[in-house]
Design a protein around this motif. Structure first.
Motif, PDB file in Angstrom:
ATOM      1  N   THR A 109       4.327  23.874  -3.473  1.00  5.69           N
ATOM      2  CA  THR A 109       3.617  23.415  -2.270  1.00  5.69           C
ATOM      3  C   THR A 109       3.428  21.904  -2.295  1.00  5.69           C
ATOM      4  OG1 THR A 109       2.468  25.538  -2.128  1.00  5.69           O
ATOM      5  CG2 THR A 109       1.536  23.695  -0.902  1.00  5.69           C
ATOM      6  N   ASP A 110       3.042  21.385  -3.452  1.00  9.69           N
ATOM      7  CA  ASP A 110       2.870  19.931  -3.568  1.00  9.69           C
ATOM      8  C   ASP A 110       4.188  19.194  -3.348  1.00  9.69           C
ATOM      9  OD1 ASP A 110       0.212  20.229  -4.006  1.00  9.69           O
ATOM     10  OD2 ASP A 110       0.298  19.973  -6.185  1.00  9.69           O
ATOM     11  N   ASP A 111       5.284  19.777  -3.840  1.00 11.50           N
ATOM     12  CA  ASP A 111       6.582  19.121  -3.649  1.00 11.50           C
ATOM     13  C   ASP A 111       6.937  19.013  -2.156  1.00 11.50           C
ATOM     14  OD1 ASP A 111       6.933  18.687  -6.300  1.00 11.50           O
ATOM     15  OD2 ASP A 111       8.218  20.423  -6.658  1.00 11.50           O
ATOM     16  N   LYS A 112       6.701  20.098  -1.409  1.00 14.36           N
ATOM     17  CA  LYS A 112       6.984  20.053   0.017  1.00 14.36           C
ATOM     18  C   LYS A 112       6.142  19.005   0.729  1.00 14.36           C
ATOM     19  CE  LYS A 112       8.412  24.907   0.387  1.00 14.36           C
ATOM     20  NZ  LYS A 112       8.111  26.222   1.013  1.00 14.36           N
ATOM     21  N   LEU A 113       4.842  19.010   0.407  1.00 13.75           N
ATOM     22  CA  LEU A 113       3.970  18.026   1.045  1.00 13.75           C
ATOM     23  C   LEU A 113       4.347  16.606   0.647  1.00 13.75           C
ATOM     24  CD1 LEU A 113       0.520  19.854   0.690  1.00 13.75           C
ATOM     25  CD2 LEU A 113       1.917  19.620   2.758  1.00 13.75           C
ATOM     26  N   GLN A 114       4.678  16.441  -0.631  1.00 16.03           N
ATOM     27  CA  GLN A 114       5.027  15.098  -1.105  1.00 16.03           C
ATOM     28  C   GLN A 114       6.329  14.612  -0.474  1.00 16.03           C
ATOM     29  OE1 GLN A 114       5.047  15.334  -5.363  1.00 16.03           O
ATOM     30  NE2 GLN A 114       2.815  15.536  -5.528  1.00 16.03           N
ATOM     31  N   ARG A 115       7.315  15.525  -0.342  1.00 15.12           N
ATOM     32  CA  ARG A 115       8.568  15.117   0.289  1.00 15.12           C
ATOM     33  C   ARG A 115       8.345  14.700   1.738  1.00 15.12           C
ATOM     34  NH1 ARG A 115      10.899  19.412  -2.789  1.00 15.12           N
ATOM     35  NH2 ARG A 115      10.686  20.841  -1.001  1.00 15.12           N
ATOM     36  N   SER A 116       7.525  15.485   2.457  1.00 20.28           N
ATOM     37  CA  SER A 116       7.229  15.139   3.844  1.00 20.28           C
ATOM     38  C   SER A 116       6.484  13.819   3.928  1.00 20.28           C
ATOM     39  CB  SER A 116       6.407  16.258   4.495  1.00 20.28           C
ATOM     40  OG  SER A 116       6.041  15.902   5.816  1.00 20.28           O
ATOM     41  N   GLN A 117       5.496  13.673   3.084  1.00 22.06           N
ATOM     42  CA  GLN A 117       4.711  12.441   3.094  1.00 22.06           C
ATOM     43  C   GLN A 117       5.557  11.244   2.677  1.00 22.06           C
ATOM     44  OE1 GLN A 117       1.162  12.694   0.730  1.00 22.06           O
ATOM     45  NE2 GLN A 117       0.344  10.732   1.476  1.00 22.06           N
ATOM     46  N   LEU A 118       6.437  11.482   1.699  1.00 24.63           N
ATOM     47  CA  LEU A 118       7.286  10.397   1.244  1.00 24.63           C
ATOM     48  C   LEU A 118       8.276   9.982   2.335  1.00 24.63           C
ATOM     49  CD1 LEU A 118       8.018   8.583  -1.131  1.00 24.63           C
ATOM     50  CD2 LEU A 118       9.619  10.346  -1.901  1.00 24.63           C
ATOM     51  N   ALA A 119       8.824  10.956   3.086  1.00 16.83           N
ATOM     52  CA  ALA A 119       9.737  10.635   4.180  1.00 16.83           C
ATOM     53  C   ALA A 119       9.020   9.831   5.259  1.00 16.83           C
ATOM     54  CB  ALA A 119      10.325  11.913   4.765  1.00 16.83           C
ATOM     55  N   GLN A 120       7.778  10.233   5.573  1.00 16.86           N
ATOM     56  CA  GLN A 120       7.022   9.486   6.565  1.00 16.86           C
ATOM     57  C   GLN A 120       6.737   8.067   6.092  1.00 16.86           C
ATOM     58  OE1 GLN A 120       3.528  11.767   7.415  1.00 16.86           O
ATOM     59  NE2 GLN A 120       4.645  13.396   8.499  1.00 16.86           N
ATOM     60  N   GLN A 121       6.391   7.947   4.816  1.00 16.00           N
ATOM     61  CA  GLN A 121       6.111   6.616   4.294  1.00 16.00           C
ATOM     62  C   GLN A 121       7.360   5.739   4.307  1.00 16.00           C
ATOM     63  OE1 GLN A 121       4.359   7.127   0.440  1.00 16.00           O
ATOM     64  NE2 GLN A 121       2.330   7.644   1.250  1.00 16.00           N
ATOM     65  N   ARG A 122       8.503   6.342   3.976  1.00 12.36           N
ATOM     66  CA  ARG A 122       9.729   5.557   3.983  1.00 12.36           C
ATOM     67  C   ARG A 122      10.090   5.139   5.417  1.00 12.36           C
ATOM     68  NH1 ARG A 122      13.326   9.063  -0.396  1.00 12.36           N
ATOM     69  NH2 ARG A 122      12.262   8.257  -2.273  1.00 12.36           N
ATOM     70  N   ASN A 172       0.836  -1.210   0.000  1.00  8.16           N
ATOM     71  CA  ASN A 172       0.000   0.000   0.000  1.00  8.16           C
ATOM     72  C   ASN A 172       0.866   1.254   0.000  1.00  8.16           C
ATOM     73  OD1 ASN A 172      -2.313  -1.585   0.065  1.00  8.16           O
ATOM     74  ND2 ASN A 172      -2.455  -1.538   2.302  1.00  8.16           N
ATOM     75  N   MET A 173       1.912   1.232   0.751  1.00  6.82           N
ATOM     76  CA  MET A 173       2.799   2.395   0.779  1.00  6.82           C
ATOM     77  C   MET A 173       3.486   2.589  -0.564  1.00  6.82           C
ATOM     78  SD  MET A 173       4.483   2.286   4.579  1.00  6.82           S
ATOM     79  CE  MET A 173       3.440   2.485   6.021  1.00  6.82           C
ATOM     80  N   ARG A 174       3.850   1.506  -1.189  1.00  5.72           N
ATOM     81  CA  ARG A 174       4.471   1.628  -2.517  1.00  5.72           C
ATOM     82  C   ARG A 174       3.477   2.175  -3.526  1.00  5.72           C
ATOM     83  NH1 ARG A 174       7.818  -4.130  -2.518  1.00  5.72           N
ATOM     84  NH2 ARG A 174       9.524  -3.395  -1.115  1.00  5.72           N
ATOM     85  N   SER A 175       2.198   1.795  -3.395  1.00  4.68           N
ATOM     86  CA  SER A 175       1.173   2.357  -4.278  1.00  4.68           C
ATOM     87  C   SER A 175       1.026   3.859  -4.037  1.00  4.68           C
ATOM     88  CB  SER A 175      -0.163   1.649  -4.054  1.00  4.68           C
ATOM     89  OG  SER A 175      -0.067   0.276  -4.349  1.00  4.68           O
ATOM     90  N   GLN A 176       1.080   4.251  -2.768  1.00  3.03           N
ATOM     91  CA  GLN A 176       1.005   5.679  -2.465  1.00  3.03           C
ATOM     92  C   GLN A 176       2.227   6.422  -2.995  1.00  3.03           C
ATOM     93  OE1 GLN A 176       0.422   6.131   1.735  1.00  3.03           O
ATOM     94  NE2 GLN A 176      -1.554   5.067   1.750  1.00  3.03           N
ATOM     95  N   GLU A 177       3.384   5.800  -2.890  1.00  4.36           N
ATOM     96  CA  GLU A 177       4.577   6.428  -3.452  1.00  4.36           C
ATOM     97  C   GLU A 177       4.437   6.587  -4.969  1.00  4.36           C
ATOM     98  OE1 GLU A 177       8.016   4.255  -2.386  1.00  4.36           O
ATOM     99  OE2 GLU A 177       7.840   4.651  -0.242  1.00  4.36           O
ATOM    100  N   LEU A 178       3.859   5.585  -5.638  1.00  9.08           N
ATOM    101  CA  LEU A 178       3.646   5.667  -7.081  1.00  9.08           C
ATOM    102  C   LEU A 178       2.665   6.786  -7.421  1.00  9.08           C
ATOM    103  CD1 LEU A 178       4.107   4.545  -9.927  1.00  9.08           C
ATOM    104  CD2 LEU A 178       2.280   2.884  -9.496  1.00  9.08           C
ATOM    105  N   SER A 179       1.596   6.915  -6.592  1.00  5.21           N
ATOM    106  CA  SER A 179       0.631   7.991  -6.820  1.00  5.21           C
ATOM    107  C   SER A 179       1.274   9.359  -6.635  1.00  5.21           C
ATOM    108  CB  SER A 179      -0.551   7.823  -5.869  1.00  5.21           C
ATOM    109  OG  SER A 179      -1.468   8.892  -6.011  1.00  5.21           O
ATOM    110  N   LEU A 180       2.100   9.480  -5.639  1.00  2.00           N
ATOM    111  CA  LEU A 180       2.802  10.747  -5.431  1.00  2.00           C
ATOM    112  C   LEU A 180       3.735  11.061  -6.591  1.00  2.00           C
ATOM    113  CD1 LEU A 180       3.689  10.470  -1.623  1.00  2.00           C
ATOM    114  CD2 LEU A 180       1.945  11.913  -2.674  1.00  2.00           C
ATOM    115  N   ALA A 181       4.395  10.032  -7.097  1.00  2.24           N
ATOM    116  CA  ALA A 181       5.280  10.254  -8.242  1.00  2.24           C
ATOM    117  C   ALA A 181       4.482  10.696  -9.465  1.00  2.24           C
ATOM    118  CB  ALA A 181       6.061   8.967  -8.538  1.00  2.24           C
ATOM    119  N   GLN A 182       3.318  10.080  -9.687  1.00  6.22           N
ATOM    120  CA  GLN A 182       2.475  10.490 -10.820  1.00  6.22           C
ATOM    121  C   GLN A 182       1.985  11.926 -10.642  1.00  6.22           C
ATOM    122  OE1 GLN A 182      -0.555   7.482 -10.892  1.00  6.22           O
ATOM    123  NE2 GLN A 182       0.734   5.981 -11.950  1.00  6.22           N
TER     124      GLN A 182
END
Length: 441
Positions: A219-232, A146-156
């Motif tokens: 703004t999306d990049d900041k949120l995505q980086r934070s979210q991606l760090a939490q997911q990792r 699920n986290m990998r799917s979320q990472e893929l969605s963030l990348a898209q």
């Protein structure tokens, strides 16, 4: 034949002599009364003196000299040491416990075997643990997916944002070029004013849209980086949990944590082991230490680093004190010693070794042999034997250090005097002793 009878002369017959005429009265001579009284008094005085001499005096006891041990005070060199009865124990001991409980399926080694690090010892089985580990593993893998799917969605989403920025930038550039072409023409009247105003409005719109799109992407990049760090981080935590679950499952395969000799290992196939149960220990091979109990009298004099001499065979080995355990039990405290150089050969765990722990350097001193008297007096007094050997008197003394052979005399005695060093049991409360040469009196 005729018999002639002679006439008897009664007058001439001899008469008996009484001897009364020869007896004489002898007068009895008597001593003067004063002399009789003086003799009686002298006899009483003599009896009193004899009783005083033979009767035990208060604080005095008669005892046979052959029951006592008498030693002379002499000058010599005092060696400040204490004898130790040490016990050999492994220098390093690692205990083996069952991390997870289970049933013993297979025993791979025997007690006393030499093991290498990581060598299998026994195999356990635990169906409940295996099922729970598999379920945990499935759950963790699902969460990771699920986290990998979320990472893929963030990348898209990041790709779409980049595309929107590029499109807005392209539209802005087109509007800018259109405005630049029409500006000189409109100034000369070749382009209608309304058309040129529409072109200017379009340019302003594209500029504003480009700024908004860029800000949105930032703004999306900041949120995505934070979210991606939490997911990792969550993924790493789940991976660690999964590794722990696998490790718990792998713990059913008991292995040697270090290299050494296995001891205390007595499990059997089919035996049920509970979690944390002790199954054995591994001792360091060829490396041992010594443990000894020391009288609490020396607690303040034993220090870490002091040397001990050990005579084994024809060689002398040295050890030093490495640990002191000050807790006193049964009048003793425990210490640990380690060999300074090579240790004696063929030492076995539990073997007893005699050692001499040196407390200070040898020094000249006044000495008396160590004996059981010290336990009765605490070194505060002794019985000193008279020069004629017929009596002994209690005397206050000051004694210092002592070893297994001698006690150091600080005050109260001089060289050549003799003291009683055997136990004072039965007469410790007396002030003087009458020493007889016979047996018990």
């Amino acid at each position: 034949m005729s018999v002639l009878r002679m006439p008897q002369d009664h007058a001439a017959e001899p008469r008996a002599v009484s001897g009364s005429g020869m007896d004489r009265v002898v007068a009895r001579k008597r001593l003067p009364r004063a002399w009789v009284i003086a003799g009686a008094v002298a006899a009483l005085v003599a009896a009193a003196l004899l009783f005083w001499w033979l009767a035990p005096r208060p604080g005095t006891q008669s005892i046979a000299a052959d029951r006592l041990t008498i030693a002379a005070v002499q000058r010599g060199t005092f060696e400040d040491y204490i004898p130790l009865r040490t016990r050999v124990t492994p220098l390093l001991t690692v205990y083996i416990d069952a991390i997870e409980g289970g049933r013993v399926e297979k025993v791979l080694v025997e007690d006393g075997a030499m093991l290498a690090k990581g060598q299998p010892i026994a195999l356990l089985s635990n169906a409940e643990l295996q099922l729970s580990t598999l379920a945990r593993q499935t759950e963790v893998e699902q969460q990771i997916n699920n986290m990998r799917s979320q990472e893929l969605s963030l990348a898209q989403t990041r790709v779409l944002n980049d595309r929107a920025v590029l499109e807005a930038q392209l539209a802005l550039e087109k509007a800018q070029r259109q405005f630049n072409r029409e500006a000189p023409l409109a100034a000369r009247g070749f382009v209608a004013g309304r058309q040129f105003e529409d072109t200017g409005d379009q340019l302003r719109y594209e500029r504003q849209r480009f700024a908004v799109v860029r800000q949105g992407r930032s703004t999306d990049d900041k949120l995505q980086r934070s979210q991606l760090a939490q997911q990792r981080a969550s993924t790493a935590s789940l991976q660690a949990g999964l590794e722990l679950a696998r490790a718990n499952l792998d713990a059913l395969n008991l292995r040697a944590p270090v290299a050494g000799q296995l001891s205390g290992f007595s499990i059997q196939v089919g035996q049920s082991m509970s979690r944390g149960e002790r199954i054995g220990q591994i001792d360091s091979p060829g490396r041992n230490k010594l443990q000894a109990g020391v009288d609490e009298f020396f607690l303040g004099r034993v220090e870490v680093g002091q040397k001990a001499r050990i005579d084994a065979g024809n060689r002398t080995h040295m050890a030093r004190v490495t640990k002191i355990f000050p807790q006193v039990q049964n009048g003793q405290f425990q210490i640990e010693l380690q060999f300074v150089s090579a240790e004696p050969e063929r030492l076995q765990r539990g073997q007893t070794v005699q050692a001499r722990l040196t407390l200070s350097d040898p020094a000249p001193a006044l000495l008396i042999p160590n004996g059981a008297f010290y336990n009765d007096t605490g070194g505060a007094w002794v019985f000193v034997v008279a020069p004629d050997g017929r009596s002994a008197m209690k005397r206050q003394v000051r004694l210092g250090r002592r070893n297994n052979d001698h006690v150091e005399v600080l005050d109260g005695l001089t060289a050549g005097e003799r003291v009683i060093t055997s136990p004072y049991t039965g007469f410790a409360d007396k002030d003087a002793l009458d020493l007889t040469q016979g047996k018990d009196v």
